[in-house]
Write an enzyme that holds these catalytic residues in place. Structure first.
Site, PDB file in Angstrom:
ATOM      1  N   HIS A  26     -18.374  15.445 -23.345  1.00 41.07           N
ATOM      2  CA  HIS A  26     -18.531  16.354 -24.482  1.00 41.07           C
ATOM      3  C   HIS A  26     -17.218  17.055 -24.820  1.00 41.07           C
ATOM      4  O   HIS A  26     -16.377  17.275 -23.949  1.00 41.07           O
ATOM      5  CB  HIS A  26     -19.691  17.345 -24.293  1.00 41.07           C
ATOM      6  CG  HIS A  26     -19.467  18.448 -23.303  1.00 41.07           C
ATOM      7  ND1 HIS A  26     -20.487  19.007 -22.572  1.00 41.07           N
ATOM      8  CD2 HIS A  26     -18.355  19.135 -22.944  1.00 41.07           C
ATOM      9  CE1 HIS A  26     -20.019  19.983 -21.822  1.00 41.07           C
ATOM     10  NE2 HIS A  26     -18.721  20.070 -22.023  1.00 41.07           N
ATOM     11  N   ASN A  69     -19.512  14.631 -19.023  1.00 44.28           N
ATOM     12  CA  ASN A  69     -20.259  13.628 -19.803  1.00 44.28           C
ATOM     13  C   ASN A  69     -19.510  13.258 -21.089  1.00 44.28           C
ATOM     14  O   ASN A  69     -20.058  12.577 -21.945  1.00 44.28           O
ATOM     15  CB  ASN A  69     -21.663  14.156 -20.131  1.00 44.28           C
ATOM     16  CG  ASN A  69     -21.621  15.431 -20.979  1.00 44.28           C
ATOM     17  OD1 ASN A  69     -20.548  15.883 -21.366  1.00 44.28           O
ATOM     18  ND2 ASN A  69     -22.782  15.993 -21.262  1.00 44.28           N
ATOM     19  N   GLU A 101     -22.579  17.112 -27.453  1.00 41.17           N
ATOM     20  CA  GLU A 101     -23.086  16.360 -26.308  1.00 41.17           C
ATOM     21  C   GLU A 101     -23.245  14.885 -26.677  1.00 41.17           C
ATOM     22  O   GLU A 101     -23.375  14.545 -27.861  1.00 41.17           O
ATOM     23  CB  GLU A 101     -24.455  16.923 -25.906  1.00 41.17           C
ATOM     24  CG  GLU A 101     -24.425  18.393 -25.496  1.00 41.17           C
ATOM     25  CD  GLU A 101     -23.892  18.602 -24.077  1.00 41.17           C
ATOM     26  OE1 GLU A 101     -23.149  17.754 -23.568  1.00 41.17           O
ATOM     27  OE2 GLU A 101     -24.222  19.636 -23.484  1.00 41.17           O
ATOM     28  N   ASP A 135     -17.009  27.210 -29.430  1.00 42.82           N
ATOM     29  CA  ASP A 135     -18.453  27.302 -29.210  1.00 42.82           C
ATOM     30  C   ASP A 135     -18.866  28.644 -28.635  1.00 42.82           C
ATOM     31  O   ASP A 135     -18.028  29.440 -28.193  1.00 42.82           O
ATOM     32  CB  ASP A 135     -18.927  26.148 -28.307  1.00 42.82           C
ATOM     33  CG  ASP A 135     -17.973  25.841 -27.164  1.00 42.82           C
ATOM     34  OD1 ASP A 135     -17.169  26.718 -26.816  1.00 42.82           O
ATOM     35  OD2 ASP A 135     -18.033  24.731 -26.616  1.00 42.82           O
TER      36      ASP A 135
HETATM   37  C1  F6R Z   1     -15.726  25.187 -23.759  1.00 42.19           C
HETATM   38  C2  F6R Z   1     -15.990  23.828 -24.185  1.00 42.19           C
HETATM   39  C3  F6R Z   1     -16.356  22.746 -23.220  1.00 42.19           C
HETATM   40  C4  F6R Z   1     -15.411  22.664 -22.031  1.00 42.19           C
HETATM   41  C5  F6R Z   1     -15.825  21.560 -21.061  1.00 42.19           C
HETATM   42  C6  F6R Z   1     -14.960  21.494 -19.835  1.00 42.19           C
HETATM   43  O1  F6R Z   1     -15.418  26.007 -24.863  1.00 42.19           O
HETATM   44  O2  F6R Z   1     -15.940  23.595 -25.342  1.00 42.19           O
HETATM   45  O3  F6R Z   1     -16.358  21.517 -23.908  1.00 42.19           O
HETATM   46  O4  F6R Z   1     -14.109  22.432 -22.480  1.00 42.19           O
HETATM   47  O5  F6R Z   1     -17.151  21.765 -20.667  1.00 42.19           O
HETATM   48  O6  F6R Z   1     -15.106  22.667 -19.104  1.00 42.19           O
HETATM   49  P1  F6R Z   1     -14.187  22.969 -17.823  1.00 42.19           P
HETATM   50  O7  F6R Z   1     -12.812  23.222 -18.337  1.00 42.19           O
HETATM   51  O8  F6R Z   1     -14.794  24.228 -17.231  1.00 42.19           O
HETATM   52  O9  F6R Z   1     -14.282  21.790 -16.941  1.00 42.19           O
END
Ligand code: F6R
Length: 235
Positions: free
Chosen positions: A129, A127, A134, A58
């Site tokens: 994702h 959440n 989302e 992303d």
């Molecule tokens: C980032 C991504 C997100 C993260 C998720 C967890 O490229 O795709 O889905 O993997 O938000 O983030 P952290 O590791 O910072 O808790």
């Protein structure tokens, strides 16, 4: 950390067996340990990324690639500047693309043109994702533009000066893009992820918990620290 080493080793093994492997990569806090392990192993001559290709999950929309908070910059600072993956083989959605639909199609075709993703590294949001898919009413298949949820904007505001500076939209691989990866490795750390890990792995498969779709993938490995896995019986 043990968790990062395990995830790093699994993916490194794929690159050793298939030097031109196509990797799917994530940003955020959790993969940082994985990237550190790769950097150390690369410095020690143990992993060669020179034939490998990578696609990030992303990128924020309307953020310059060189901006401090862009995921492109994260990848350069935390991995690419310290390993030998060729610049032309490192892909990430273009946050400044003029037309989102064209950008999503370009990204999806590029992945398919490289033969699809061999190993996808994932984190998980509080959440549920994955990428920026989302919680919602349906699983969206391909790379698409999303409006970030309030909880994701809250979580990511730690990287910006003010909450209002967090972009409202992002490009993300879709659930189909992720599920087409031949192997998936999800990393999670901390007590804050314990409940969502349990729901994603043992709850209903529903777009309300996007990561729950991984229950239907044939080759997924969850690697967590003790806190993140603490709600799973028998661990
Ligand atoms: C980032 C991504 C997100 C993260 C998720 C967890 O490229 O795709 O889905 O993997 O938000 O983030 P952290 O590791 O910072 O808790």
């Amino acid at each position: 950390m043990e968790m990062s080493r395990k995830a790093a080793n699994l993916i490194a093994a794929s690159v050793s067996l298939k030097p031109d492997a196509v990797l799917g990569l994530a940003t955020g806090d959790t993969p940082l340990g994985v990237y550190k392990c790769w950097i150390e192993r690369h410095a020690g001559g143990e992993i060669d990324f020179s034939a490998a290709t990578a696609f990030n999950l992303d990128e924020y929309r309307n953020i310059a690639p060189e901006a401090e908070q862009s995921y492109r910059r994260y990848m350069i600072d935390n991995l690419y500047s310290k390993i030998d993956m060729r610049p032309e083989n490192r892909h990430i959605p273009d946050g400044l693309a003029a037309d989102p639909a064209t950008e999503c199609e370009r990204y999806e075709k590029l992945i398919a043109g490289c033969g699809g993703i061999d190993v996808q590294l994932l984190g998980i949001g509080h959440n549920g994702h994955i990428g920026f898919n989302e919680p919602g009413g349906e699983f969206v298949g391909n790379t698409h533009l999303v409006a970030l949820s309030d909880s994701t904007i809250d979580a990511n505001s730690r990287f910006f000066r003010r909450r209002e500076d967090v972009p409202a939209e992002a490009y993300t691989m879709g659930i189909g893009t992720i599920m087409r990866a031949r192997m998936i490795i999800l990393v999670a750390s901390g007590l804050g992820k314990a409940e969502i890990i349990h729901r994603a792995l043992f709850g209903a498969v529903t777009p309300a918990v996007p990561a729950s779709i991984l229950q239907f993938h044939a080759n997924v490995t969850i690697i967590g620290d003790a806190a993140a896995l603490s709600m799973i019986d028998g661990i």
